[in-house]
Design an enzyme around this catalytic site. Structure first.
Site, PDB file in Angstrom:
ATOM      1  N   LYS A  36       5.157  11.712  -1.103  1.00  0.00           N
ATOM      2  CA  LYS A  36       6.492  11.133  -1.312  1.00  0.00           C
ATOM      3  C   LYS A  36       7.454  12.118  -1.948  1.00  0.00           C
ATOM      4  CE  LYS A  36       6.013   6.114  -1.547  1.00  0.00           C
ATOM      5  NZ  LYS A  36       6.398   4.945  -2.337  1.00  0.00           N
TER       6      LYS A  36
ATOM      7  N   LYS B 139      -0.627   5.432  10.604  1.00  0.00           N
ATOM      8  CA  LYS B 139      -0.560   4.084  10.050  1.00  0.00           C
ATOM      9  C   LYS B 139       0.673   3.337  10.560  1.00  0.00           C
ATOM     10  CE  LYS B 139       0.397   2.588   5.627  1.00  0.00           C
ATOM     11  NZ  LYS B 139       0.326   2.485   4.169  1.00  0.00           N
TER      12      LYS B 139
ATOM     13  N   LYS C  91       6.636   0.599   8.040  1.00  0.00           N
ATOM     14  CA  LYS C  91       8.046   0.203   8.157  1.00  0.00           C
ATOM     15  C   LYS C  91       8.951   1.423   8.242  1.00  0.00           C
ATOM     16  CE  LYS C  91       8.279  -0.132   3.189  1.00  0.00           C
ATOM     17  NZ  LYS C  91       7.660  -1.018   2.249  1.00  0.00           N
TER      18      LYS C  91
HETATM   19  P1  AMP Z   1       3.520  -1.100   1.311  1.00  0.00           P
HETATM   20  O1  AMP Z   1       4.430  -1.952   2.099  1.00  0.00           O
HETATM   21  O2  AMP Z   1       3.270   0.233   1.945  1.00  0.00           O
HETATM   22  O3  AMP Z   1       3.903  -1.039  -0.141  1.00  0.00           O
HETATM   23  O4  AMP Z   1       2.089  -1.796   1.331  1.00  0.00           O
HETATM   24  C1  AMP Z   1       1.797  -3.048   0.755  1.00  0.00           C
HETATM   25  C2  AMP Z   1       0.355  -3.398   1.009  1.00  0.00           C
HETATM   26  O5  AMP Z   1       0.104  -3.502   2.418  1.00  0.00           O
HETATM   27  C3  AMP Z   1      -0.653  -2.371   0.467  1.00  0.00           C
HETATM   28  O6  AMP Z   1      -1.811  -3.030  -0.009  1.00  0.00           O
HETATM   29  C4  AMP Z   1      -0.947  -1.520   1.676  1.00  0.00           C
HETATM   30  O7  AMP Z   1      -2.178  -0.876   1.590  1.00  0.00           O
HETATM   31  C5  AMP Z   1      -0.903  -2.574   2.800  1.00  0.00           C
HETATM   32  N1  AMP Z   1      -0.511  -1.943   4.067  1.00  0.00           N
HETATM   33  C6  AMP Z   1       0.706  -1.448   4.418  1.00  0.00           C
HETATM   34  N2  AMP Z   1       0.698  -0.951   5.671  1.00  0.00           N
HETATM   35  C7  AMP Z   1      -0.576  -1.119   6.124  1.00  0.00           C
HETATM   36  C8  AMP Z   1      -1.237  -0.804   7.359  1.00  0.00           C
HETATM   37  N3  AMP Z   1      -0.617  -0.226   8.388  1.00  0.00           N
HETATM   38  N4  AMP Z   1      -2.542  -1.131   7.471  1.00  0.00           N
HETATM   39  C9  AMP Z   1      -3.177  -1.747   6.460  1.00  0.00           C
HETATM   40  N5  AMP Z   1      -2.632  -2.067   5.293  1.00  0.00           N
HETATM   41  C10 AMP Z   1      -1.346  -1.755   5.112  1.00  0.00           C
END
Ligand code: AMP
Ligand code: TRP
Length: 341
Positions: free
Chosen positions: A119, A202, A205
């Site tokens: 980041k 992955k 968003k």
């Molecule tokens: P974030 O939106 O990146 O802050 O992620 C919030 C939660 O969703 C965290 O526990 C991440 O590990 C999970 N997460 C986000 N994107 C993915 C993905 N593509 N696959 C699995 N888990 C995800």
């Protein structure tokens, strides 16, 4: 020292930084709901707005995204009467314990975090101090509730190891066993949902292509179209899981199917072996619409009454504080902070 017994308690958090995807649902939310409904744990779920502002957030968008995330939790099945559901900044104890942990954790530990490196990029001089200290706040989120289990996606594994290190070092430094050594809960079907355009990346968003992801706000048409257009290879589905090894896109679709159907990739392969994607994709699209459309509809419904969401989060914060306040007080006492009694 006698082993302290801790109440089985789950904590997890999601950043209200907008743009909820199928990755958030299958990788995080679905399991949060399962852990709530299993009844073996107290469950505490948090919108981590203090984490979100480690990178710039527009204030109006942050408020909107926090409410939208709350709506997602509730629409996906988190019951604010069963789980404690709130936003982080309303419970000051998170930031207070984070300060103590800033003084326990070492610069070297933080510098090794891959998320920090990703980041902050090359220009670390210009990254916020909060972004660097982010994992100490995360440790505080978890340990302010003496949480014993933390469900997360595997990208958060390193931060959880750091949380364990913080608890261990605090306990050693002060000759106590006050903080539990939290267990990560990682795994299960579709724990890592990949991009629909590139099975090695992955689903996120922040991907510039909207076709790479399914958003929780997508309507049925958009969901079906994105799955129909998802990248695949020309082969039919194999008859064993090993056959998916070097086929990341095919494997991703099988895992997504398993996650949505509450089954295992093995069971999906057993049922769909030999199918062409021309057959499998429409089945997956139907299943995805069936599972996701009701959640997005309920989210829209909840979002039409923001004041009610705010009240729900306020009540959640009151309940969270009941656990957090005595733990912070005890921490201050252990550290040697004078209390006026
Ligand atoms: P974030 O939106 O990146 O802050 O992620 C919030 C939660 O969703 C965290 O526990 C991440 O590990 C999970 N997460 C986000 N994107 C993915 C993905 N593509 N696959 C699995 N888990 C995800
Ligand atoms: N860092 C997590 C993420 O980006 C969010 C988070 C903050 C969290 N505090 C937490 C997750 C505590 C689990 C437990 O996904």
């Amino acid at each position: 020292m006698a082993e302290t017994q801790f109440t089985p308690r789950v904590f997890s958090g999601i950043q209200p930084s907008g743009g909820l995807t199928l990755g958030n649902y299958l990788g995080a939310m679905k399991r949060f709901v399962e852990m709530q409904d299993a009844g073996q744990f107290e469950t505490v779920y948090c919108m981590v707005d203090l984490h979100a502002i480690t990178v710039w957030q527009d204030p109006a968008a942050l408020r909107q995204n926090t409410r939208e995330l709350a709506a997602f939790f509730i629409a996906a099945g988190i019951d604010p009467a069963k789980s404690i559901l709130f936003n982080q900044s309303q419970v000051a104890e998170h930031a207070q314990l984070a300060w103590i942990f800033n003084c326990v954790a070492r610069m070297g530990w933080m510098g090794r975090m891959t998320q920090w490196k990703d980041k902050a990029g090359k220009n670390t001089e210009n990254a916020s101090l909060g972004l660097f200290a982010y994992p100490a706040l995360m440790a505080a989120d978890i340990l302010i509730y003496h949480a014993t289990h933390v469900p997360v996606g595997d990208d958060q594994k390193q931060h959880l190891e750091l949380t364990r290190d913080v608890a261990q070092k605090f306990n050693n430094d002060f000759g106590t066993d006050f903080f539990p050594i939290t267990e990560p809960v990682i795994g299960g079907p579709a724990m890592r949902v990949m991009s629909l355009r590139d099975g090695t990346k992955k689903m996120s968003k922040s991907d510039p292509s909207d076709m790479s992801r399914i958003n929780m706000a997508d309507d049925a048409d958009a969901i079906a179209r994105k799955i129909r257009k998802a990248k695949t290879d020309p082969e039919p589905l194999p008859d064993t899981i090993e056959g998916l090894k070097d086929r990341p896109e095919a494997r991703n679709l099988v895992e997504i199917y398993a996650g949505l159907a509450n089954t295992t990739p093995e069971a999906v392969i057993a049922e769909c072996a030999g199918q062409q994607f021309g057959t499998f994709k429409p089945r997956l699209a139907d299943l995805a619409v069936e599972r996701i459309a009701p959640i997005s509809a309920r989210m829209r419904d909840l979002m039409s009454d923001p004041a009610e969401i705010d009240r729900t989060l306020g009540k959640g914060a009151d309940r969270a504080r009941e656990i957090a306040t005595p733990i912070l007080e005890k921490t201050y006492e252990i550290v040697g902070m004078l209390r006026s009694g």
